[in-house]
Design a protein around this motif. Sequence first.
Motif, PDB file in Angstrom:
ATOM      1  N   GLY A   1     -12.554 -39.839  13.994  1.00 20.40           N
ATOM      2  CA  GLY A   1     -13.422 -39.714  15.161  1.00 20.40           C
ATOM      3  C   GLY A   1     -13.084 -38.549  16.065  1.00 20.40           C
ATOM      4  O   GLY A   1     -13.725 -37.495  16.036  1.00 20.40           O
ATOM      5  N   GLU A   2     -12.031 -38.722  16.867  1.00 17.98           N
ATOM      6  CA  GLU A   2     -11.696 -37.751  17.901  1.00 17.98           C
ATOM      7  C   GLU A   2     -11.303 -36.384  17.336  1.00 17.98           C
ATOM      8  O   GLU A   2     -11.641 -35.345  17.912  1.00 17.98           O
ATOM      9  CB  GLU A   2     -10.554 -38.286  18.766  1.00 17.98           C
ATOM     10  N   ARG A   3     -10.583 -36.373  16.219  1.00 16.74           N
ATOM     11  CA  ARG A   3     -10.024 -35.103  15.743  1.00 16.74           C
ATOM     12  C   ARG A   3     -10.915 -34.372  14.745  1.00 16.74           C
ATOM     13  O   ARG A   3     -10.696 -33.198  14.484  1.00 16.74           O
ATOM     14  CB  ARG A   3      -8.644 -35.351  15.133  1.00 16.74           C
ATOM     15  N   MET A   4     -11.904 -35.073  14.191  1.00 19.32           N
ATOM     16  CA  MET A   4     -12.741 -34.426  13.184  1.00 19.32           C
ATOM     17  C   MET A   4     -14.228 -34.467  13.540  1.00 19.32           C
ATOM     18  O   MET A   4     -14.874 -33.433  13.649  1.00 19.32           O
ATOM     19  CB  MET A   4     -12.471 -35.067  11.818  1.00 19.32           C
ATOM     20  N   THR A   5     -14.776 -35.685  13.751  1.00 19.55           N
ATOM     21  CA  THR A   5     -16.208 -35.791  14.023  1.00 19.55           C
ATOM     22  C   THR A   5     -16.601 -35.052  15.296  1.00 19.55           C
ATOM     23  O   THR A   5     -17.633 -34.364  15.336  1.00 19.55           O
ATOM     24  CB  THR A   5     -16.632 -37.269  14.131  1.00 19.55           C
ATOM     25  N   VAL A   6     -15.804 -35.184  16.351  1.00 18.28           N
ATOM     26  CA  VAL A   6     -16.122 -34.511  17.619  1.00 18.28           C
ATOM     27  C   VAL A   6     -16.177 -32.999  17.424  1.00 18.28           C
ATOM     28  O   VAL A   6     -17.080 -32.321  17.947  1.00 18.28           O
ATOM     29  CB  VAL A   6     -15.084 -34.872  18.707  1.00 18.28           C
ATOM     30  N   ALA A   7     -15.233 -32.463  16.644  1.00 19.34           N
ATOM     31  CA  ALA A   7     -15.219 -31.016  16.399  1.00 19.34           C
ATOM     32  C   ALA A   7     -16.455 -30.580  15.619  1.00 19.34           C
ATOM     33  O   ALA A   7     -17.039 -29.524  15.900  1.00 19.34           O
ATOM     34  CB  ALA A   7     -13.957 -30.633  15.646  1.00 19.34           C
ATOM     35  N   VAL A   8     -16.865 -31.384  14.637  1.00 12.07           N
ATOM     36  CA  VAL A   8     -18.070 -31.055  13.864  1.00 12.07           C
ATOM     37  C   VAL A   8     -19.302 -31.161  14.748  1.00 12.07           C
ATOM     38  O   VAL A   8     -20.182 -30.289  14.738  1.00 12.07           O
ATOM     39  CB  VAL A   8     -18.208 -31.994  12.645  1.00 12.07           C
ATOM     40  N   GLU A   9     -19.376 -32.226  15.534  1.00 12.62           N
ATOM     41  CA  GLU A   9     -20.542 -32.447  16.390  1.00 12.62           C
ATOM     42  C   GLU A   9     -20.726 -31.310  17.386  1.00 12.62           C
ATOM     43  O   GLU A   9     -21.848 -30.845  17.615  1.00 12.62           O
ATOM     44  CB  GLU A   9     -20.405 -33.778  17.122  1.00 12.62           C
ATOM     45  N   ASN A  10     -19.631 -30.847  17.972  1.00 11.10           N
ATOM     46  CA  ASN A  10     -19.711 -29.793  18.980  1.00 11.10           C
ATOM     47  C   ASN A  10     -19.682 -28.398  18.376  1.00 11.10           C
ATOM     48  O   ASN A  10     -19.983 -27.412  19.067  1.00 11.10           O
ATOM     49  CB  ASN A  10     -18.570 -29.927  19.983  1.00 11.10           C
ATOM     50  N   ASN A  11     -19.297 -28.304  17.096  1.00 11.38           N
ATOM     51  CA  ASN A  11     -19.143 -26.990  16.446  1.00 11.38           C
ATOM     52  C   ASN A  11     -18.387 -26.021  17.344  1.00 11.38           C
ATOM     53  O   ASN A  11     -18.792 -24.872  17.540  1.00 11.38           O
ATOM     54  CB  ASN A  11     -20.516 -26.412  16.094  1.00 11.38           C
ATOM     55  N   ASN A  12     -17.262 -26.508  17.877  1.00 12.04           N
ATOM     56  CA  ASN A  12     -16.499 -25.726  18.850  1.00 12.04           C
ATOM     57  C   ASN A  12     -15.034 -25.704  18.455  1.00 12.04           C
ATOM     58  O   ASN A  12     -14.401 -26.756  18.322  1.00 12.04           O
ATOM     59  CB  ASN A  12     -16.661 -26.355  20.243  1.00 12.04           C
ATOM     60  N   GLN A  13     -14.488 -24.513  18.282  1.00 11.94           N
ATOM     61  CA  GLN A  13     -13.091 -24.405  17.866  1.00 11.94           C
ATOM     62  C   GLN A  13     -12.133 -24.896  18.936  1.00 11.94           C
ATOM     63  O   GLN A  13     -10.983 -25.222  18.642  1.00 11.94           O
ATOM     64  CB  GLN A  13     -12.753 -22.962  17.472  1.00 11.94           C
ATOM     65  N   GLU A  14     -12.592 -25.007  20.180  1.00 18.62           N
ATOM     66  CA  GLU A  14     -11.750 -25.564  21.232  1.00 18.62           C
ATOM     67  C   GLU A  14     -11.465 -27.050  20.990  1.00 18.62           C
ATOM     68  O   GLU A  14     -10.544 -27.612  21.557  1.00 18.62           O
ATOM     69  CB  GLU A  14     -12.399 -25.377  22.608  1.00 18.62           C
ATOM     70  N   ASP A  15     -12.289 -27.683  20.160  1.00 19.42           N
ATOM     71  CA  ASP A  15     -12.126 -29.109  19.897  1.00 19.42           C
ATOM     72  C   ASP A  15     -11.206 -29.390  18.719  1.00 19.42           C
ATOM     73  O   ASP A  15     -10.974 -30.557  18.389  1.00 19.42           O
ATOM     74  CB  ASP A  15     -13.488 -29.760  19.636  1.00 19.42           C
TER      75      ASP A  15
END
Length: 413
Positions: free
Chosen positions: A277-291
Amino acid sequence: MNKNILTYLFAVLLVTVSCSSDNSDTVLDPNNSSTTILEIRKREFVSNYVAIVDASYNDALEKTIDLQNVINDFVASPSEVKFNNAKKAWLEAREPYGQTEGYRFYDGPIDGDGGEPEGYINAWPLDEALIDYVDSGTGGQQSSDNRQNIVNNTAEYPTLSKDVLREISGYDENESNVTLGYHAIEFLLWGQDTSVPADKIAGQRPFTDYTTADNADRRGLYLKLATEILVEDLKSVVDQWKEGGAYRKEFLALDNNSAIKNILTGIAKLSKGELAGERMTVAVENNNQEDEHSCFSDNTHRDIYLNAQSINNIIMGKYKKVDGSEISGTSLLDVLKLINLEESNALEITATLVMSKVKIISDTKFFDYQIMGETIDNTSKPVMSAVSSLEKQGDELAQAGKTITNSNIDPSV
């Protein structure tokens, strides 16, 4: 009868009894007296878990002390070679620490009341704008004005010390003000990654930030103090889990089901809620390298693999130490198959699938580049495919907890 014949027959009898009573595929009825075998396996599993926890935290501490020694040498006499050595030591220290993440989420010594000391060890995302100069801020208490950050604001922070840095980090009051731990050190070594993901390069902080740049000495002191704090906090966890340690005694004093509930709560939540969730899906959803977890060094591909390995170590009952030796004993699968062979087989298949999928991510590298081509509703791509298997594993671990302990485990965080 001949004495030798008697001896031979007795030996045959022992072997026959031993073989007939050691059928690992036999599913036991928890309400039957034969559950004594189950309770023995449960206790063996708990003891092996504690041995794995102890060994992996010791490895993490040992490699982080190595990092501290390299950083101290660099700060004392900065050079580009020593700067690169410090980065290499940071990457090496992350390898064992990444495999300790499965020991969280049940109020153990890593993240008990108030989230400490984990909040000072591995918390993220970081507020790099509060630490040192950046091209754009990340929204902590301070603005992105470079005069406001800790390194360069000599008026507000005239003296840097461990106490001052701990107080500024203020983890308990505001999670956005993360200024300590592995990721603070990562930022101080690599700097902000201002490249586009397609460039496939990490942060490019020059080593001259520690020689000729403004406040170079303060930057070096911050780096040195942050690493010293990290070693102290890690040691506090190691001391709790070592033989004779307070928490180790407390954990081993728990009844089998309570201890196993803690163990499975930790890895189920890591698998489904935190990692998937927090470490993978959020980064994909936001398409943001800051995540991404290690956004300065672009080491997130290893974070993902190692966090998954942390779970797998417990499922399989094995941990490979930094020195190459192995801790091995009764696994979660060994316990589960005594009660429900079908669930055990399914979990083993899923766990193997998870590791194959996160290996693809690790081998590909540059997680920030990988997520740019993905969406959360497409599980055919590598990252979300791994997410799907991690979520499935989290659910199966939660079910295993119910099967073994007859208690409810929520795999979400």
